[in-house]
Design a protein around this motif. Structure first.
Motif, PDB file in Angstrom:
ATOM      1  N   GLY A 167     -14.098 -67.567 -36.801  1.00  0.00           N
ATOM      2  CA  GLY A 167     -13.281 -68.302 -37.766  1.00  0.00           C
ATOM      3  C   GLY A 167     -13.580 -69.785 -37.754  1.00  0.00           C
ATOM      4  N   GLN A 168     -13.794 -70.343 -36.565  1.00  0.00           N
ATOM      5  CA  GLN A 168     -14.153 -71.760 -36.477  1.00  0.00           C
ATOM      6  C   GLN A 168     -15.473 -72.036 -37.178  1.00  0.00           C
ATOM      7  N   GLU A 170     -16.878 -70.266 -39.542  1.00  0.00           N
ATOM      8  CA  GLU A 170     -16.751 -70.052 -40.976  1.00  0.00           C
ATOM      9  C   GLU A 170     -16.244 -71.302 -41.683  1.00  0.00           C
ATOM     10  N   THR A 171     -15.287 -71.981 -41.089  1.00  0.00           N
ATOM     11  CA  THR A 171     -14.770 -73.211 -41.695  1.00  0.00           C
ATOM     12  C   THR A 171     -15.874 -74.252 -41.826  1.00  0.00           C
ATOM     13  N   LEU A 172     -16.661 -74.430 -40.774  1.00  0.00           N
ATOM     14  CA  LEU A 172     -17.754 -75.393 -40.815  1.00  0.00           C
ATOM     15  C   LEU A 172     -18.844 -74.961 -41.794  1.00  0.00           C
ATOM     16  N   GLN A 174     -18.558 -73.142 -44.544  1.00  0.00           N
ATOM     17  CA  GLN A 174     -18.140 -73.335 -45.922  1.00  0.00           C
ATOM     18  C   GLN A 174     -18.233 -74.800 -46.332  1.00  0.00           C
ATOM     19  N   GLN A 175     -17.999 -75.711 -45.399  1.00  0.00           N
ATOM     20  CA  GLN A 175     -18.153 -77.126 -45.691  1.00  0.00           C
ATOM     21  C   GLN A 175     -19.608 -77.481 -45.994  1.00  0.00           C
ATOM     22  N   TRP A 179     -21.506 -69.385 -47.350  1.00  0.00           N
ATOM     23  CA  TRP A 179     -20.306 -68.583 -47.591  1.00  0.00           C
ATOM     24  C   TRP A 179     -20.464 -67.174 -47.026  1.00  0.00           C
TER      25      TRP A 179
END
Length: 243
Positions: A167-168, A170-172, A174-175, A179
């Motif tokens: 999850g961590q 994935e956030t980075l 997407q930035q 995707w």
């Protein structure tokens, strides 16, 4: 030593040994689940023993550009020897460098990574183990930046991580306009929560396909014991000698 059907992994010089979840990543990212061309350019970030690079070479027999990057000198030597002893020696190249410094001059259709993910855990007295397990040498920000730089516009990046760290990342990702489009959750048995996520990323946002792979189930022939599930056997049968 770990013998597969088409190659052997020596691992006495490496901190990270062959493990089930890494084998699942290598087996799962085959032409039936990825959408890259039949002869893709391939990159293994943090190859360790060379396992993922060799599994990729088996999965993609027409791929002629397979690069494996490893920072640790002992692991680099081990991976180099494993590749040289394999039937894929003419197609896999091992590079001793940090992925942050790797500049091959081209991009990859398929990138695989089983990165370090511990951050605040107790350190081992062995420096190689720390490099393999802890994110100091490859923080997620650097991993995402490397994948963003090295991934072909139509390529796929597949990463193996525990659920929280996935999850961590994935956030980075997407930035960086990477995707998630596919996620395989790996669990020990049907009573357990997933312990690893294998996530595939692309440059264009799309719906996320999810699936679960269970490793063990109750063995009807031996009450109280477990055996490998049929889907796990099917996935690993091209590689494991026991199937």
């Amino acid at each position: 030593m770990f013998r597969f059907k088409q190659f052997t992994i020596q691992q006495h010089q490496t901190a990270m040994k062959v493990c089930t979840d890494a084998c699942v990543l290598g087996a799962y990212t085959h032409p039936g689940t990825t959408h890259v061309q039949p002869a893709p350019t391939l990159l293994d970030i943090g190859t360790g023993t060379g396992l993922l690079a060799l599994m990729a070479a088996q999965n993609y027999p027409t791929a002629h550009r397979i690069d494996a990057v490893e920072l640790d000198p002992d692991a680099f030597g081990q991976a180099t020897d494993n590749v040289a002893a394999s039937p894929f020696a003419n197609r896999v190249r091992v590079h001793q460098t940090a992925i942050q410094d790797f500049r091959p001059g081209y991009q990859y259709d398929l990138i695989l990574s089983n990165p370090p993910f511990f951050t605040n855990h107790l350190r081992s007295p062995d420096a190689a183990t720390n490099r393999a397990l802890h994110t100091e040498t490859l923080p997620f920000t650097d991993l995402v930046a490397a994948a963003n730089r090295l991934l072909h516009p139509e390529g796929e990046w597949w990463v193996l991580l525990p659920p929280y760290e996935a999850g961590q990342l994935e956030t980075l990702a997407q930035q960086a306009n990477l995707w998630p489009f596919s996620r395989l959750s790996l669990r020990h048995n049907a009573r357990k929560a997933p312990f690893r996520h294998i996530t595939g990323y692309r440059r264009n946002p799309t719906s996320l396909h999810t699936d679960t792979l269970t490793v063990y189930e109750s063995d009807p022939a031996n009450p109280g014991r477990e055996t490998y599930t049929r889907p796990f056997r099917q996935l690993l049968s091209p590689f494991y000698l026991i199937f």
